[in-house]
Design a protein around this motif. Structure first.
Motif, short mmCIF file in Angstrom:
data_model
loop_
_atom_site.label_atom_id
_atom_site.label_comp_id
_atom_site.label_asym_id
_atom_site.label_seq_id
_atom_site.Cartn_x
_atom_site.Cartn_y
_atom_site.Cartn_z
N GLU A 238 -10.79 61.84 118.49
CA GLU A 238 -11.12 62.46 117.21
C GLU A 238 -9.84 62.88 116.50
O GLU A 238 -8.82 63.17 117.13
N ILE A 239 -9.93 62.94 115.18
CA ILE A 239 -8.82 63.46 114.39
C ILE A 239 -8.78 64.96 114.63
O ILE A 239 -9.81 65.64 114.57
N PRO A 240 -7.61 65.52 114.92
CA PRO A 240 -7.53 66.96 115.19
C PRO A 240 -8.06 67.78 114.01
O PRO A 240 -7.88 67.41 112.85
N GLU A 241 -8.71 68.89 114.33
CA GLU A 241 -9.28 69.75 113.29
C GLU A 241 -8.26 70.16 112.26
O GLU A 241 -8.57 70.27 111.08
N ILE A 242 -7.04 70.40 112.67
CA ILE A 242 -5.99 70.86 111.77
C ILE A 242 -5.73 69.85 110.65
O ILE A 242 -5.23 70.19 109.59
N ARG A 243 -6.13 68.61 110.87
CA ARG A 243 -5.94 67.57 109.85
C ARG A 243 -7.22 67.29 109.07
O ARG A 243 -7.20 66.49 108.14
N ARG A 244 -8.32 67.97 109.44
CA ARG A 244 -9.60 67.72 108.77
C ARG A 244 -10.10 68.91 107.97
O ARG A 244 -10.87 68.74 107.04
N LEU A 245 -9.71 70.12 108.35
CA LEU A 245 -10.32 71.32 107.79
C LEU A 245 -9.43 72.02 106.78
O LEU A 245 -8.22 71.81 106.74
N ASP A 246 -10.05 72.90 106.01
CA ASP A 246 -9.34 73.77 105.08
C ASP A 246 -8.45 74.70 105.90
O ASP A 246 -8.89 75.30 106.87
N LEU A 247 -7.21 74.84 105.50
CA LEU A 247 -6.25 75.63 106.28
C LEU A 247 -6.03 77.05 105.77
O LEU A 247 -5.18 77.76 106.28
N ALA A 248 -6.79 77.47 104.78
CA ALA A 248 -6.54 78.78 104.16
C ALA A 248 -6.61 79.91 105.18
O ALA A 248 -5.74 80.79 105.19
N GLU A 249 -7.62 79.93 106.05
CA GLU A 249 -7.73 81.00 107.05
C GLU A 249 -6.56 80.98 108.02
O GLU A 249 -6.00 82.02 108.37
N VAL A 250 -6.17 79.79 108.45
CA VAL A 250 -5.06 79.65 109.39
C VAL A 250 -3.76 80.12 108.76
O VAL A 250 -3.00 80.88 109.37
N VAL A 251 -3.52 79.70 107.53
CA VAL A 251 -2.29 80.09 106.83
C VAL A 251 -2.25 81.60 106.64
O VAL A 251 -1.22 82.24 106.88
N LEU A 252 -3.35 82.20 106.24
CA LEU A 252 -3.38 83.65 106.05
C LEU A 252 -3.10 84.38 107.36
O LEU A 252 -2.32 85.33 107.40
N THR A 253 -3.68 83.91 108.45
CA THR A 253 -3.45 84.53 109.76
C THR A 253 -2.00 84.39 110.19
O THR A 253 -1.39 85.35 110.70
N LEU A 254 -1.42 83.21 109.99
CA LEU A 254 -0.02 83.00 110.36
C LEU A 254 0.91 83.86 109.52
O LEU A 254 1.90 84.41 110.03
N LYS A 255 0.62 83.98 108.24
CA LYS A 255 1.44 84.84 107.38
C LYS A 255 1.35 86.29 107.83
O LYS A 255 2.35 87.01 107.85
N ALA A 256 0.16 86.74 108.23
CA ALA A 256 -0.01 88.11 108.73
C ALA A 256 0.78 88.31 110.02
O ALA A 256 1.25 89.41 110.30
N ALA A 257 0.93 87.24 110.81
CA ALA A 257 1.68 87.32 112.06
C ALA A 257 3.19 87.23 111.83
O ALA A 257 3.96 87.29 112.78
N GLY A 258 3.60 87.05 110.57
CA GLY A 258 5.02 87.03 110.25
C GLY A 258 5.67 85.66 110.20
O GLY A 258 6.90 85.56 110.15
N VAL A 259 4.89 84.60 110.19
CA VAL A 259 5.45 83.25 110.11
C VAL A 259 5.89 83.02 108.66
O VAL A 259 5.06 82.95 107.76
N ALA A 260 7.20 82.92 108.46
CA ALA A 260 7.73 82.79 107.10
C ALA A 260 7.62 81.35 106.60
O ALA A 260 7.18 81.11 105.48
N ASN A 261 8.00 80.40 107.42
CA ASN A 261 8.04 79.01 106.98
C ASN A 261 7.05 78.19 107.81
O ASN A 261 7.32 77.87 108.97
N LEU A 262 5.95 77.83 107.19
CA LEU A 262 4.90 77.10 107.91
C LEU A 262 5.32 75.68 108.27
O LEU A 262 4.79 75.10 109.22
N LYS A 263 6.24 75.11 107.52
CA LYS A 263 6.69 73.75 107.81
C LYS A 263 7.56 73.71 109.07
O LYS A 263 7.63 72.69 109.74
N LYS A 264 8.18 74.82 109.41
CA LYS A 264 9.01 74.89 110.62
C LYS A 264 8.25 75.45 111.82
O LYS A 264 8.78 75.49 112.92
N PHE A 265 7.03 75.86 111.59
CA PHE A 265 6.21 76.40 112.67
C PHE A 265 5.95 75.29 113.69
O PHE A 265 5.76 74.14 113.34
N ARG A 266 5.93 75.65 114.98
CA ARG A 266 5.72 74.66 116.04
C ARG A 266 4.22 74.45 116.24
O ARG A 266 3.60 75.09 117.08
N TRP A 267 3.65 73.53 115.48
CA TRP A 267 2.24 73.20 115.56
C TRP A 267 2.00 72.27 116.75
O TRP A 267 2.84 71.43 117.06
#
Length: 170
Positions: free
Chosen positions: A12-41
């Motif tokens: 299956e295609i991973p969920e991260i590539r199929r779903l809306d990422l707004a909740e994930v991005v908001l949670t990561l920003k709250a955790a202090g992740v400044a640059n999402l492109k450099k985050f180790r996904w």
């Protein structure tokens, strides 16, 4: 069947590539992740999907831009709700406007399971359209159907002929 199994994708295609990422991005920003492109996904999302999510959160007031995007106090308040950020923002605004119960009903009708029976028989479909249909919007049809269900005490024998799922309405 064997044929259906052989036609399936190897994985299956991973969920991260199929779903809306707004909740994930908001949670990561709250955790202090400044640059999402450099985050180790584990499976990195597309840059376009990240941009869409960040843009939505900026529009909702959950993020602000000061060099890098960062979470706002409103964004932190939105995290308290176990719903999509759009709904969380709506519920917080509803509190400001004194219409929390109406906003909760709206969220429940549009976020949850379908209120209407998916494949009603022809008679039930006609009754449903006659009772709840109309030219205004699908939401108002849902609202009229829920109000009908409420008035009927969510009784299965009254709701089934109208094409409404009693357990969902309840």
């Amino acid at each position: 069947s064997r044929q259906e199994h052989e036609e399936r994708a190897p994985q299956e295609i991973p969920e991260i590539r199929r779903l809306d990422l707004a909740e994930v991005v908001l949670t990561l920003k709250a955790a202090g992740v400044a640059n999402l492109k450099k985050f180790r996904w584990l499976d990195p999302p597309s840059p376009a999907a990240l941009s869409v999510a960040e843009e939505l959160l900026l529009d909702l007031g959950a993020l602000e831009t000061q060099g890098e995007t960062r979470i706002t106090e409103l964004g932190r308040r939105m995290l308290a709700f176990p719903v999509h950020p759009r709904y969380a923002r709506m519920l917080l605004s509803a509190e400001d406007h004194g219409c929390v119960a109406d906003a909760c009903l709206l969220a429940a009708l549009t976020q949850g399971r379908d209120l209407f029976v998916r494949k009603p028989d022809r008679e039930a479909a006609d009754v449903r359209d006659e009772m709840f249909g109309g030219g205004d919007s699908d939401f108002f049809a849902l609202l009229r159907a829920w109000e009908f269900a409420y008035q009927q005490g969510f009784r299965l024998d009254r709701l089934r002929p109208a094409g409404i799922q009693a357990n969902v309405a309840r």
